[in-house]
Design a protein around this motif. Structure first.
Motif, PDB file in Angstrom:
ATOM      1  N   TYR A  52     -12.172  -1.072  -0.941  1.00  0.00           N
ATOM      2  CA  TYR A  52     -10.818  -1.133  -1.470  1.00  0.00           C
ATOM      3  C   TYR A  52     -10.729  -2.227  -2.532  1.00  0.00           C
ATOM      4  CZ  TYR A  52      -9.638   1.322   2.904  1.00  0.00           C
ATOM      5  OH  TYR A  52      -9.581   2.214   3.955  1.00  0.00           O
ATOM      6  N   ASP A  99      -0.734   4.501  -0.955  1.00  0.00           N
ATOM      7  CA  ASP A  99      -1.590   5.022   0.115  1.00  0.00           C
ATOM      8  C   ASP A  99      -0.750   5.613   1.254  1.00  0.00           C
ATOM      9  OD1 ASP A  99      -4.073   4.110  -1.117  1.00  0.00           O
ATOM     10  OD2 ASP A  99      -3.311   2.115  -0.654  1.00  0.00           O
ATOM     11  N   ASN A 152     -10.708   6.882   4.633  1.00  0.00           N
ATOM     12  CA  ASN A 152     -10.834   5.955   3.509  1.00  0.00           C
ATOM     13  C   ASN A 152      -9.478   5.549   2.948  1.00  0.00           C
ATOM     14  OD1 ASN A 152     -13.670   5.681   3.377  1.00  0.00           O
ATOM     15  ND2 ASN A 152     -13.828   7.713   2.441  1.00  0.00           N
ATOM     16  N   ASN A 153      -8.409   6.016   3.574  1.00  0.00           N
ATOM     17  CA  ASN A 153      -7.073   5.656   3.114  1.00  0.00           C
ATOM     18  C   ASN A 153      -6.673   4.302   3.700  1.00  0.00           C
ATOM     19  OD1 ASN A 153      -4.129   5.420   3.038  1.00  0.00           O
ATOM     20  ND2 ASN A 153      -4.121   7.546   2.405  1.00  0.00           N
ATOM     21  N   PRO A 154      -6.318   3.332   2.865  1.00  0.00           N
ATOM     22  CA  PRO A 154      -5.935   2.013   3.386  1.00  0.00           C
ATOM     23  C   PRO A 154      -4.793   2.057   4.402  1.00  0.00           C
ATOM     24  CG  PRO A 154      -6.352   1.870   1.038  1.00  0.00           C
ATOM     25  CD  PRO A 154      -6.392   3.332   1.390  1.00  0.00           C
ATOM     26  N   LYS A 183     -14.870  -1.593   3.774  1.00  0.00           N
ATOM     27  CA  LYS A 183     -14.214  -0.569   2.962  1.00  0.00           C
ATOM     28  C   LYS A 183     -14.229  -0.984   1.484  1.00  0.00           C
ATOM     29  CE  LYS A 183     -12.803   2.308   6.206  1.00  0.00           C
ATOM     30  NZ  LYS A 183     -13.201   3.732   6.236  1.00  0.00           N
ATOM     31  N   LYS A 202      -5.695  -5.205  -2.020  1.00  0.00           N
ATOM     32  CA  LYS A 202      -5.387  -4.406  -0.824  1.00  0.00           C
ATOM     33  C   LYS A 202      -6.153  -4.924   0.390  1.00  0.00           C
ATOM     34  CE  LYS A 202      -3.687  -0.204  -2.936  1.00  0.00           C
ATOM     35  NZ  LYS A 202      -3.698   1.268  -2.981  1.00  0.00           N
ATOM     36  N   ILE A 203      -7.397  -5.321   0.182  1.00  0.00           N
ATOM     37  CA  ILE A 203      -8.165  -5.928   1.276  1.00  0.00           C
ATOM     38  C   ILE A 203      -7.429  -7.161   1.797  1.00  0.00           C
ATOM     39  CG2 ILE A 203     -10.219  -7.299   1.784  1.00  0.00           C
ATOM     40  CD1 ILE A 203     -11.011  -4.524   1.916  1.00  0.00           C
ATOM     41  N   VAL A 221       0.840  -1.215   0.000  1.00  0.00           N
ATOM     42  CA  VAL A 221       0.000   0.000   0.000  1.00  0.00           C
ATOM     43  C   VAL A 221       0.871   1.260   0.000  1.00  0.00           C
ATOM     44  CG1 VAL A 221      -1.968  -1.132   1.107  1.00  0.00           C
ATOM     45  CG2 VAL A 221      -0.252  -0.017   2.535  1.00  0.00           C
TER      46      VAL A 221
END
Length: 299
Positions: free
Chosen positions: A197, A18, A157-159, A195, A201-202, A15
């Motif tokens: 995403y 991010d 909302n940023n991972p 989220k 990323k999840i 990430v």
């Protein structure tokens, strides 16, 4: 510690875009994200070789080449250190990293220290040296996970904010009973699944959560995995986790386990923050009277 080091190294790569957006508001206009990033770990190891027989602690460090939007091959270096204990030599080490990296690349360097220790008094931000009228001062970005607001992290909302929220939970887990930590970890998993995403990323964030927040109890590990399987199997593909929980609550009422999980989260917010009952109720999605009742039981 070695496992934590590996987890940080992996999640920073997963990430990294991010990470840039989390710390630098103008990241998208400043960096050419579409060019990708070059992780210079091997080059960093060559600058700071380690002795296999050396028992001194290792550190999480990343060096990344990031291209700029100015066109051509313009780039800078991002140096990241994740520090898990209150080492009095940390600021000095940050400067020596800067010095050697600068000697090798002769390019601008932005340094970030992410402090994951539990010592409130430890927050190095600069290295300074003076001798007979000669002064050297090196200042770097310093980010103390312990000081962060878990509600704001959860709302982001940023991972990468979810990475910090996971680290914040791990720091505080020593103060909590294992049962309470289990419910908090499950709540984090629910929140993460809600989220929007990208799936990779999840997956990366969930792996970080599963391995970074530890119980030291194989039974609790198994319970968490079972609850996580239930969540992922029950979650409709077109519905976020929050919407799913609310819809199910309207249809059949909250299950007893979910009530307990919510109460544990509310108690943790009452205990660890100075938030008002209204703010906590809004975060948990419950009537303010429920928060007030739990606060009264605590006093």
């Amino acid at each position: 510690m070695k496992r934590d080091d590996s987890l940080w190294k992996a999640i920073l790569e997963d990430v990294f875009d991010d990470f840039l957006r989390f710390f630098i508001a103008e990241a998208d206009s400043l960096f050419a994200m579409d060019k990708g990033f070059e992780f210079l770990d091997k080059e960093l190891e060559q600058l700071f070789p380690t002795n296999p027989d050396d028992l001194a602690p290792r550190y999480v460090d990343k060096l990344v080449r990031v291209f700029l939007q100015t066109g051509g091959e313009q780039w800078i270096l991002i140096h990241i250190e994740v520090q898990g204990n209150s080492d009095p030599t940390f600021a000095s080490r940050m400067f020596h990293y800067y010095s050697r990296i600068n000697d090798k690349y002769n390019h601008p360097i932005a340094a970030f220290a992410i402090l994951t220790d539990g010592n409130k008094l430890f927050k190095p931000t600069q290295y300074k040296q003076q001798c007979l009228g000669t002064t050297l001062q090196y200042t770097f970005n310093s980010y103390k996970v312990l000081e962060q607001d878990p509600v704001k992290l959860a709302e982001s909302n940023n991972p990468f904010a979810q990475v910090i929220l996971t680290a914040w939970t791990a720091i505080h887990h020593k103060r909590r009973k294992t049962d309470a930590l289990l419910e908090e970890k499950i709540s984090l998993a629910k929140h993460l699944l809600g989220k929007q995403y990208a799936k990779p990323k999840i997956r990366a964030l969930m792996n970080f959560l599963k391995l970074y927040v530890r119980f030291g109890d194989t039974i609790k590990d198994r319970i968490f995995e079972e609850r996580l399987d239930q969540l992922t199997n029950q979650l409709p593909q077109t519905m976020g986790i929050e919407e799913f929980v609310i819809a199910r609550a309207h249809q059949q009422g909250l299950a007893e386990g979910e009530k307990k999980a919510l109460d544990l989260m509310i108690r943790a917010l009452i205990r660890e923050t100075d938030f008002s009952d209204d703010k906590i109720a809004g975060m948990a999605g419950v009537p303010v009277e429920r928060v007030a009742r739990l606060r009264k039981k605590r006093s």
